[in-house]
Design a protein around this motif. Sequence first.
Motif, PDB file in Angstrom:
ATOM      1  N   ARG A 146       0.824  -1.205   0.000  1.00 14.77           N
ATOM      2  CA  ARG A 146       0.000   0.000   0.000  1.00 14.77           C
ATOM      3  C   ARG A 146       0.863   1.261   0.000  1.00 14.77           C
ATOM      4  O   ARG A 146       0.538   2.244  -0.678  1.00 14.77           O
ATOM      5  CB  ARG A 146      -0.913   0.007   1.228  1.00 14.77           C
ATOM      6  CG  ARG A 146      -2.032  -1.019   1.173  1.00 14.77           C
ATOM      7  CD  ARG A 146      -2.945  -0.861   2.390  1.00 14.77           C
ATOM      8  NE  ARG A 146      -4.040  -1.818   2.379  1.00 14.77           N
ATOM      9  CZ  ARG A 146      -5.052  -1.785   3.245  1.00 14.77           C
ATOM     10  NH1 ARG A 146      -5.082  -0.844   4.188  1.00 14.77           N
ATOM     11  NH2 ARG A 146      -6.015  -2.673   3.175  1.00 14.77           N
ATOM     12  N   ALA A 147       1.946   1.232   0.760  1.00 18.23           N
ATOM     13  CA  ALA A 147       2.835   2.397   0.802  1.00 18.23           C
ATOM     14  C   ALA A 147       3.363   2.722  -0.587  1.00 18.23           C
ATOM     15  O   ALA A 147       3.409   3.895  -1.001  1.00 18.23           O
ATOM     16  CB  ALA A 147       3.995   2.129   1.762  1.00 18.23           C
ATOM     17  N   GLN A 197      -9.516   4.601   1.374  1.00 21.47           N
ATOM     18  CA  GLN A 197      -9.503   3.612   2.455  1.00 21.47           C
ATOM     19  C   GLN A 197      -8.100   3.435   3.016  1.00 21.47           C
ATOM     20  O   GLN A 197      -7.916   3.341   4.245  1.00 21.47           O
ATOM     21  CB  GLN A 197     -10.044   2.263   1.949  1.00 21.47           C
ATOM     22  CG  GLN A 197     -10.192   1.227   3.055  1.00 21.47           C
ATOM     23  CD  GLN A 197     -11.089   1.704   4.179  1.00 21.47           C
ATOM     24  OE1 GLN A 197     -12.225   2.132   3.946  1.00 21.47           O
ATOM     25  NE2 GLN A 197     -10.583   1.662   5.411  1.00 21.47           N
ATOM     26  N   TRP A 198      -7.097   3.397   2.159  1.00 18.99           N
ATOM     27  CA  TRP A 198      -5.729   3.223   2.634  1.00 18.99           C
ATOM     28  C   TRP A 198      -5.257   4.430   3.439  1.00 18.99           C
ATOM     29  O   TRP A 198      -4.500   4.279   4.399  1.00 18.99           O
ATOM     30  CB  TRP A 198      -4.804   2.958   1.450  1.00 18.99           C
ATOM     31  CG  TRP A 198      -5.095   1.659   0.747  1.00 18.99           C
ATOM     32  CD1 TRP A 198      -5.937   0.666   1.163  1.00 18.99           C
ATOM     33  CD2 TRP A 198      -4.554   1.224  -0.497  1.00 18.99           C
ATOM     34  NE1 TRP A 198      -5.960  -0.363   0.250  1.00 18.99           N
ATOM     35  CE2 TRP A 198      -5.121  -0.057  -0.773  1.00 18.99           C
ATOM     36  CE3 TRP A 198      -3.655   1.774  -1.412  1.00 18.99           C
ATOM     37  CZ2 TRP A 198      -4.795  -0.778  -1.930  1.00 18.99           C
ATOM     38  CZ3 TRP A 198      -3.334   1.055  -2.565  1.00 18.99           C
ATOM     39  CH2 TRP A 198      -3.899  -0.209  -2.817  1.00 18.99           C
ATOM     40  N   ALA A 204      -5.169   5.687  10.977  1.00 16.36           N
ATOM     41  CA  ALA A 204      -5.446   4.877  12.168  1.00 16.36           C
ATOM     42  C   ALA A 204      -4.156   4.306  12.751  1.00 16.36           C
ATOM     43  O   ALA A 204      -3.995   4.234  13.978  1.00 16.36           O
ATOM     44  CB  ALA A 204      -6.420   3.758  11.821  1.00 16.36           C
ATOM     45  N   LEU A 205      -3.227   3.921  11.885  1.00 13.03           N
ATOM     46  CA  LEU A 205      -1.936   3.388  12.338  1.00 13.03           C
ATOM     47  C   LEU A 205      -1.144   4.458  13.081  1.00 13.03           C
ATOM     48  O   LEU A 205      -0.620   4.216  14.184  1.00 13.03           O
ATOM     49  CB  LEU A 205      -1.141   2.869  11.137  1.00 13.03           C
ATOM     50  CG  LEU A 205       0.265   2.334  11.423  1.00 13.03           C
ATOM     51  CD1 LEU A 205       0.202   1.121  12.335  1.00 13.03           C
ATOM     52  CD2 LEU A 205       0.972   1.978  10.108  1.00 13.03           C
ATOM     53  N   ALA A 206      -1.053   5.655  12.513  1.00 13.46           N
ATOM     54  CA  ALA A 206      -0.285   6.734  13.144  1.00 13.46           C
ATOM     55  C   ALA A 206      -0.952   7.196  14.437  1.00 13.46           C
ATOM     56  O   ALA A 206      -0.274   7.436  15.449  1.00 13.46           O
ATOM     57  CB  ALA A 206      -0.137   7.897  12.176  1.00 13.46           C
ATOM     58  N   ARG A 207      -2.269   7.343  14.402  1.00 15.32           N
ATOM     59  CA  ARG A 207      -2.997   7.748  15.610  1.00 15.32           C
ATOM     60  C   ARG A 207      -2.846   6.690  16.697  1.00 15.32           C
ATOM     61  O   ARG A 207      -2.587   7.006  17.865  1.00 15.32           O
ATOM     62  CB  ARG A 207      -4.475   7.942  15.272  1.00 15.32           C
ATOM     63  CG  ARG A 207      -5.377   8.215  16.467  1.00 15.32           C
ATOM     64  CD  ARG A 207      -6.840   8.302  16.033  1.00 15.32           C
ATOM     65  NE  ARG A 207      -7.739   8.459  17.163  1.00 15.32           N
ATOM     66  CZ  ARG A 207      -8.215   7.440  17.889  1.00 15.32           C
ATOM     67  NH1 ARG A 207      -7.868   6.196  17.563  1.00 15.32           N
ATOM     68  NH2 ARG A 207      -9.027   7.673  18.906  1.00 15.32           N
ATOM     69  N   GLY A 208      -2.993   5.424  16.317  1.00 15.61           N
ATOM     70  CA  GLY A 208      -2.875   4.335  17.289  1.00 15.61           C
ATOM     71  C   GLY A 208      -1.508   4.301  17.946  1.00 15.61           C
ATOM     72  O   GLY A 208      -1.402   4.088  19.160  1.00 15.61           O
ATOM     73  N   CYS A 345      -5.615  15.420   1.609  1.00 12.96           N
ATOM     74  CA  CYS A 345      -5.212  15.514   0.200  1.00 12.96           C
ATOM     75  C   CYS A 345      -6.021  14.570  -0.671  1.00 12.96           C
ATOM     76  O   CYS A 345      -6.440  14.939  -1.779  1.00 12.96           O
ATOM     77  CB  CYS A 345      -3.712  15.219   0.056  1.00 12.96           C
ATOM     78  SG  CYS A 345      -2.634  16.531   0.665  1.00 12.96           S
ATOM     79  N   VAL A 346      -6.251  13.349  -0.200  1.00 13.91           N
ATOM     80  CA  VAL A 346      -7.041  12.393  -0.981  1.00 13.91           C
ATOM     81  C   VAL A 346      -8.466  12.911  -1.148  1.00 13.91           C
ATOM     82  O   VAL A 346      -9.054  12.826  -2.244  1.00 13.91           O
ATOM     83  CB  VAL A 346      -7.030  11.008  -0.316  1.00 13.91           C
ATOM     84  CG1 VAL A 346      -8.002  10.067  -1.022  1.00 13.91           C
ATOM     85  CG2 VAL A 346      -5.624  10.414  -0.356  1.00 13.91           C
TER      86      VAL A 346
END
Length: 480
Positions: A146-147, A197-198, A204-208, A345-346
Amino acid sequence: MAEPRLIEIAPVTRVEGHGKVTIHLNRENAVEEARLHIVEFRGFERFIRGRLLWEVPVIVQRLCGICPVSHHLAAAKAMDMISGVDCLPPTAEKMRRLMHYGQVMQSHVLHFFHLAAPDLLFGFDAPAEKRNIFEILRAQPELGRRAIMMRKFGQEIIEATAGKKVHGTGAIPGGINRNLSVEKRDALLKEIDDMTQWARDALALARGYTLEHAGLVSEFAAFPSNHMSLARSGDGALDLYHGGLRAIDAAGQTIFDDVEYSRYHELLVEDVRSWSYMKFPFIKTLGPEQGWYRVGPTARMNTARFIDTPDADAALREFKAFTGGAPNETSLASHWARMIEVLHCVEKIHALLLDPDLQGTELRATGARREEGVGVIEAPRGNLIHHYRVDENDQVTYCNLIVSTTHNNEGMNRAVKDVATRYLSKQAEITEGMLNHIEVAIRAYDPCLSCATHAIGQMPLVVELFDADDRMLASRTRSF
């Protein structure tokens, strides 16, 4: 009692450009001083002189291969002003914005996944050979895929608007040199649902990570400062492309607001230190001791009153709630802020791709010629200022650049000293993992060191000639 020691981290890794850190330990084995040094020199402010005004947006982006679009657009905005254009045609304005959102998205994704994520996923003390994107691909192949695909999408946006993925030519004085074809629009729209979605998952990953490691985040290179960015004129919304200059202090109080960015020189002063090629800006009314400030994703979250896209605005409210509405002063929270901007941005890209103005044919405006122009934009790393003067022959006679990393210079140096003092003082053995903590603090700012170095004052060139027996035969010095 131990002898004083000097520790060097050279080069600083997983950043754009070349720099080093020096750490001075005293006889008690405590950190006495720690500094980030920029050891490369780029003379763009000098050798752009004499070039023709319409060449400038293409030439100056050679400062960088990571954020060339930011320099391209900031220079184009300055040349708009010189060309007497205060309002672009809708197609030109929206094509430039689309280009910029693609740039910010791909740059943030590159930094978060390729440069910062190895530290976050594997730990600051993980073996050096573990901390890289290839290990992420092995450990979490779908995340790595995804990255890569998200960055590819951002680069495709740039190619569609600027003509090339790197060092394009789309923005010209007074407008743009192309519109967006229906075929290219439809191809990009096919990917937008995945990108949305990505981007949510990355946020969510960074916030988590931030919430799960709240104790570390709250003490790691965390210190009060002023914050500055562009904000949309009138309502103070986040605006990465245009707006007025806004600055707040560590308590959230306004220092200045909605100031026309062509007046930046009335607000900011660029200080010089003997040990770095990079300057140290500060807010004039506050002076060098109290007036330094930070820019970039976290600063933009702190200064923005809201975000005009729904998902990103909801994320901003959560970000502000983390500090009870007070400015966020933590360096590591920048990753959370960065992913909010990717989602923004998305959302903006999606809305623009559905806008029929992108297929318009009025691409450029003209106006009454001026001799001076200032272009300011919010680059991925923060506020970016381009200032030019042009003579009657359309040749540049003056250039001043204040890039994002320069704005953050004092903040990065304070982060280096804070982390060095916390993790290295009084240690019997200093490990590579300890030193990586200092690099983690620097990487949180996503510095572009090659962008940040340029001429001010005297920059001497010294040439020395030695014979085979190491005897100096001659020495010549030239100051520029």
